[in-house]
Design a protein around this motif. Structure first.
Motif, PDB file in Angstrom:
ATOM      1  N   ALA A 194       0.984  -1.262  -0.154  1.00  0.00           N
ATOM      2  CA  ALA A 194       0.083   0.065  -0.128  1.00  0.00           C
ATOM      3  C   ALA A 194       0.784   1.273  -0.088  1.00  0.00           C
ATOM      4  O   ALA A 194       0.513   2.384  -0.578  1.00  0.00           O
ATOM      5  N   PHE A 195       2.220   1.194   0.365  1.00  0.00           N
ATOM      6  CA  PHE A 195       2.837   2.446   0.582  1.00  0.00           C
ATOM      7  C   PHE A 195       4.121   2.327  -0.256  1.00  0.00           C
ATOM      8  O   PHE A 195       4.841   3.122  -0.416  1.00  0.00           O
ATOM      9  N   GLU A 196       4.163   1.328  -1.051  1.00  0.00           N
ATOM     10  CA  GLU A 196       5.323   1.371  -1.980  1.00  0.00           C
ATOM     11  C   GLU A 196       5.036   2.196  -3.589  1.00  0.00           C
ATOM     12  O   GLU A 196       3.909   2.082  -3.981  1.00  0.00           O
ATOM     13  N   PHE A 213       1.217  -7.924  -8.168  1.00  0.00           N
ATOM     14  CA  PHE A 213       0.821  -7.539  -6.893  1.00  0.00           C
ATOM     15  C   PHE A 213      -0.374  -6.461  -7.012  1.00  0.00           C
ATOM     16  O   PHE A 213      -0.749  -6.070  -5.990  1.00  0.00           O
ATOM     17  N   TYR A 214      -0.569  -5.758  -8.233  1.00  0.00           N
ATOM     18  CA  TYR A 214      -1.505  -4.888  -8.235  1.00  0.00           C
ATOM     19  C   TYR A 214      -2.766  -5.196  -9.250  1.00  0.00           C
ATOM     20  O   TYR A 214      -2.750  -5.853 -10.014  1.00  0.00           O
ATOM     21  N   GLU A 215      -3.827  -4.376  -8.806  1.00  0.00           N
ATOM     22  CA  GLU A 215      -5.011  -4.383  -9.833  1.00  0.00           C
ATOM     23  C   GLU A 215      -4.661  -3.618 -11.122  1.00  0.00           C
ATOM     24  O   GLU A 215      -3.840  -2.959 -11.167  1.00  0.00           O
ATOM     25  N   ALA A 216      -5.813  -3.645 -11.993  1.00  0.00           N
ATOM     26  CA  ALA A 216      -5.816  -3.139 -13.371  1.00  0.00           C
ATOM     27  C   ALA A 216      -5.923  -1.520 -13.122  1.00  0.00           C
ATOM     28  O   ALA A 216      -5.180  -0.706 -13.871  1.00  0.00           O
ATOM     29  N   ASP A 217      -6.549  -1.037 -11.793  1.00  0.00           N
ATOM     30  CA  ASP A 217      -6.339   0.593 -11.546  1.00  0.00           C
ATOM     31  C   ASP A 217      -5.123   0.728 -11.078  1.00  0.00           C
ATOM     32  O   ASP A 217      -5.121   2.166 -10.586  1.00  0.00           O
ATOM     33  N   GLY A 218      -4.442   0.081 -10.698  1.00  0.00           N
ATOM     34  CA  GLY A 218      -3.066   0.531  -9.980  1.00  0.00           C
ATOM     35  C   GLY A 218      -3.056   0.426  -8.575  1.00  0.00           C
ATOM     36  O   GLY A 218      -2.014   0.560  -8.005  1.00  0.00           O
ATOM     37  N   LYS A 219      -4.056  -0.005  -8.072  1.00  0.00           N
ATOM     38  CA  LYS A 219      -3.888  -0.221  -6.473  1.00  0.00           C
ATOM     39  C   LYS A 219      -3.809  -1.587  -6.131  1.00  0.00           C
ATOM     40  O   LYS A 219      -3.750  -2.345  -6.973  1.00  0.00           O
ATOM     41  N   PRO A 220      -2.933  -1.694  -5.148  1.00  0.00           N
ATOM     42  CA  PRO A 220      -2.486  -3.028  -4.747  1.00  0.00           C
ATOM     43  C   PRO A 220      -3.658  -4.017  -4.332  1.00  0.00           C
ATOM     44  O   PRO A 220      -4.617  -3.519  -3.827  1.00  0.00           O
ATOM     45  N   LYS A 221      -3.325  -5.094  -4.697  1.00  0.00           N
ATOM     46  CA  LYS A 221      -4.374  -6.214  -4.422  1.00  0.00           C
ATOM     47  C   LYS A 221      -4.739  -6.276  -2.898  1.00  0.00           C
ATOM     48  O   LYS A 221      -3.778  -6.013  -2.407  1.00  0.00           O
ATOM     49  N   ALA A 222      -5.795  -6.565  -2.442  1.00  0.00           N
ATOM     50  CA  ALA A 222      -6.039  -6.311  -1.136  1.00  0.00           C
ATOM     51  C   ALA A 222      -5.579  -7.402  -0.226  1.00  0.00           C
ATOM     52  O   ALA A 222      -5.388  -8.570  -0.787  1.00  0.00           O
ATOM     53  N   ILE A 223      -5.490  -7.304   0.945  1.00  0.00           N
ATOM     54  CA  ILE A 223      -5.099  -8.306   2.023  1.00  0.00           C
ATOM     55  C   ILE A 223      -6.207  -9.602   1.994  1.00  0.00           C
ATOM     56  O   ILE A 223      -7.002  -9.064   1.937  1.00  0.00           O
ATOM     57  N   GLY A 224      -5.751 -10.763   1.986  1.00  0.00           N
ATOM     58  CA  GLY A 224      -6.513 -11.748   1.689  1.00  0.00           C
ATOM     59  C   GLY A 224      -6.765 -12.282   0.192  1.00  0.00           C
ATOM     60  O   GLY A 224      -7.167 -13.310   0.153  1.00  0.00           O
ATOM     61  N   THR A 225      -6.233 -11.304  -0.740  1.00  0.00           N
ATOM     62  CA  THR A 225      -6.452 -11.934  -2.122  1.00  0.00           C
ATOM     63  C   THR A 225      -5.376 -13.129  -2.451  1.00  0.00           C
ATOM     64  O   THR A 225      -4.416 -13.078  -1.597  1.00  0.00           O
ATOM     65  N   VAL A 226      -5.931 -14.012  -2.972  1.00  0.00           N
ATOM     66  CA  VAL A 226      -5.250 -15.077  -3.175  1.00  0.00           C
ATOM     67  C   VAL A 226      -3.997 -14.913  -4.488  1.00  0.00           C
ATOM     68  O   VAL A 226      -4.548 -14.357  -5.535  1.00  0.00           O
ATOM     69  N   LEU A 227      -2.871 -14.975  -4.256  1.00  0.00           N
ATOM     70  CA  LEU A 227      -1.696 -14.848  -5.256  1.00  0.00           C
ATOM     71  C   LEU A 227      -1.293 -16.294  -5.555  1.00  0.00           C
ATOM     72  O   LEU A 227      -1.189 -17.270  -4.913  1.00  0.00           O
ATOM     73  N   LYS A 228      -1.260 -16.477  -7.097  1.00  0.00           N
ATOM     74  CA  LYS A 228      -0.821 -17.629  -7.644  1.00  0.00           C
ATOM     75  C   LYS A 228       0.401 -17.033  -8.440  1.00  0.00           C
ATOM     76  O   LYS A 228       0.424 -16.116  -9.260  1.00  0.00           O
TER      77      LYS A 228
END
Length: 587
Positions: free
Chosen positions: A198-200, A213-228
């Motif tokens: 969030a602060f990077e 690491f980020y959504e299409a709008d540039g915001k970081p993926k939320a805590i709890g989002t599953v990363l593969k």
């Protein structure tokens, strides 16, 4: 004093937002190195207990992978490999196969200690003026970090392979399998990783990292989002099948070089030959005495073991057990830190390039002399380097340099073998470059002094081709008065690692705290500048008493990540740092 085991080589006896809003500018004004990773709060941790074996790491999924390997009959080395590869996924800001590490191993049956240096190296094309701008002045730290210029030749994969060849029990593919499964099945973004994303400010500028690491709008993926991370799984499959050569040669190596040299604003000069030529170095352990204990760790290019042992050698002249934790002990501790950091700035660098008087720096007589410089009533403010025995004349200038973040792994297996491993990609999220193989690259070359000279004299830790940058990492193994394994510890934290590890050892050995209490104790120390006290802990309450002795005190978020395991007659006790997400678990 009892003798150490005969096989030793002995050289001599903060919330993230608050940090960004308040801490970073304050630190910059003090002239201190920036915190390697912002604080994201603290979580209470219970003391870990186990009878047969234990693994402590900075993330529960990583520690669980290590425990599962131990349950399968794996060695401490097997478990450390599994932990490191899972950390690459769940704690990518701190370490991974795009970085380097130091590995301290105790062989219980053979009564032998060994230390392996998997530190990154500078490319052959690197020159001392690498981080000077067009005006001849050092680049701003962030400008030096982001891009290919800061990337050193990664050492972690070759280190893991070498350690496995020596001390592994399970097949190589088996110890890699947990990370492959996690990369393919996915894992939830943890609160700490989510807070740091969030602060990077620079990671999202890299297209591959942005997609991961980020959504299409540039915001970081939320805590709890599953990363593969199927790309990382494919990388690990190649390494599992073909060994470390799959990383240092062929398609993975070609992609690393292309990523480093292809950065549009700040390209590097790494070559395929640089990667293919990387070698792990076995170093002589640095072992010293503290009261009835023997402490062993990693020698140069790490400054960690020497500086920790200097601090403790100076403190040995005081009865810290009687003093207990408080401002009086903190006074002596921070003054010892000033003296150790003054020596570190002048003498410590890659021993292949600089004559390092390692034995002299931890010589008992020399440290007694240094201890006499400490006044019980007044801080010395700024220490100057000493004149240790066996020093060769060198026209060098002192340099503090900037050193940053890491992760630490402590493991003891069912046979009593132990691993203390500190591992890094340097700054949080490294060079902010993600390879096609699904891992981030280090910015380790900014651990060199950005300016090659000070006052017209060269500095020991300047950039040179093939050189390994100075480190503060201090993986440590402690033995009792009879030479038996007693404790395994270490921490991340940039140049503050030295103080974090020394504090933990004092808490364990002098104040008889259990490992969780020792880890939890508020951090304090000095890097030969202000006296640093951890905000919001008992250490903050020592401020007035230290100021009365002339200390310039700074309250900081001190984001250690200490992992400590202590052997007892009943088994093992473990402490994991709640300032990150660590756990210490076993059976």
């Amino acid at each position: 004093m009892p003798r150490p085991p005969s096989s030793f080589t002995v050289l001599s006896l903060a919330a993230a937002g608050l940090w960004l809003a308040l801490g970073a500018p304050a630190i910059a004004q003090q002239g201190l190195a920036p915190a390697p990773e912002a604080a994201t709060g603290r979580t209470a941790r219970a003391l870990g207990t186990a009878q047969r074996f234990m693994a402590a790491a900075a993330n529960p999924l990583a520690a669980a992978a290590g425990r599962d390997i131990l349950r399968a009959g794996g060695s401490a080395t097997d478990a450390a490999i599994a932990i490191q590869l899972v950390l690459n996924l769940v704690e990518p800001q701190s370490s991974g196969i795009g970085g380097g590490a130091f590995f301290v191993h105790w062989d219980e049956a053979g009564r032998k200690l060994a230390t392996l240096d998997g530190r990154e190296t500078a490319p052959k094309a690197a020159r001392p003026e690498r981080f000077l701008g067009a005006d001849g002045k050092p680049m701003k730290f962030v400008d030096a970090v982001v891009g290919g210029r800061s990337v050193g030749i990664p050492g972690t994969v070759r280190l893991l392979e070498e350690a496995h060849k020596r001390w592994g029990k399970l097949p190589w593919p088996q110890v890699i399998a947990p990370a492959i499964k996690l990369a393919e099945d996915g894992f939830a973004i943890s609160p700490r990783l989510g807070g740091l994303l969030a602060f990077e400010k620079n990671l999202g500028k890299d297209a591959r990292a942005a997609a991961y690491f980020y959504e299409a709008d540039g915001k970081p993926k939320a805590i709890g989002t599953v990363l593969k991370n199927p790309a990382f799984a494919a990388t690990l499959r190649s390494i599992a099948e073909a060994g470390a050569d799959a990383f240092y040669k062929g398609e993975i190596a070609q992609d690393i070089v292309a990523t480093v040299t292809g950065h549009k604003d700040n390209p590097g000069d790494m070559t395929l030959d640089d990667l293919a030529g990387y070698k792990v170095e076995e170093r002589a352990p640095v072992c010293g005495r503290y009261r009835v204990y023997t402490l062993c760790g990693m020698g140069p290019p790490s400054s960690g073991a020497i500086a920790v042992q200097q601090i403790l050698g100076i403190l040995e002249t005081k009865d810290l057990a009687r003093l207990g934790p408080g401002p009086e002990a903190a006074h002596w501790f921070t003054e010892a830190g000033r003296l150790a950091f003054a020596d570190r700035a002048l003498y410590l660098a890659d021993p292949a390039f600089i004559s390092v008087p390692a034995a002299g720096l931890i010589d008992e007589g020399y440290l007694r002399e240094r201890a006499r410089l400490v006044s019980p009533d007044k801080s010395m403010g700024k220490a100057i380097a000493g004149d240790p025995p066996n020093k060769r004349a060198q026209l060098l200038a002192p340099s503090d340099g900037i050193e940053n973040g890491t992760s630490h792994i402590s493991v003891v297996d069912a046979a009593g073998n132990a691993v203390s491993m500190t591992t890094t990609i340097e700054d949080g999220f490294g060079a902010r470059l993600m390879t096609a193989g699904g891992f981030l690259l280090n910015n380790e070359l900014t651990d060199f002094n950005l300016a090659p000279t000070e006052d017209g004299k060269p500095v020991a830790n300047r950039v040179e081709p093939g050189k390994r940058p100075r480190s503060s990492m201090a993986p440590t193994i402690v033995f009792d008065a009879f030479g038996r394994l007693y404790a395994v510890t270490g921490s991340p934290g940039g140049s503050q690692i030295i103080g974090y590890v020394a504090k933990t050892l004092v808490a364990l050995l002098d104040w008889k705290m259990d490992p969780q209490q020792a880890v939890d104790l508020g951090n304090f120390g000095s890097r030969n500048g202000p006296t640093e006290l951890e905000r919001g802990t008992e250490a903050e309450g020592w401020r007035a008493a230290l100021q009365a002795k002339g200390h310039e005190v700074r309250l900081l978020e001190m984001t250690s990540g200490i992992q400590a395991i202590v052997k007892t007659p009943a088994g093992y006790l473990g402490g994991a740092d709640g300032r990150r997400e660590g756990v210490a678990i076993g059976d």
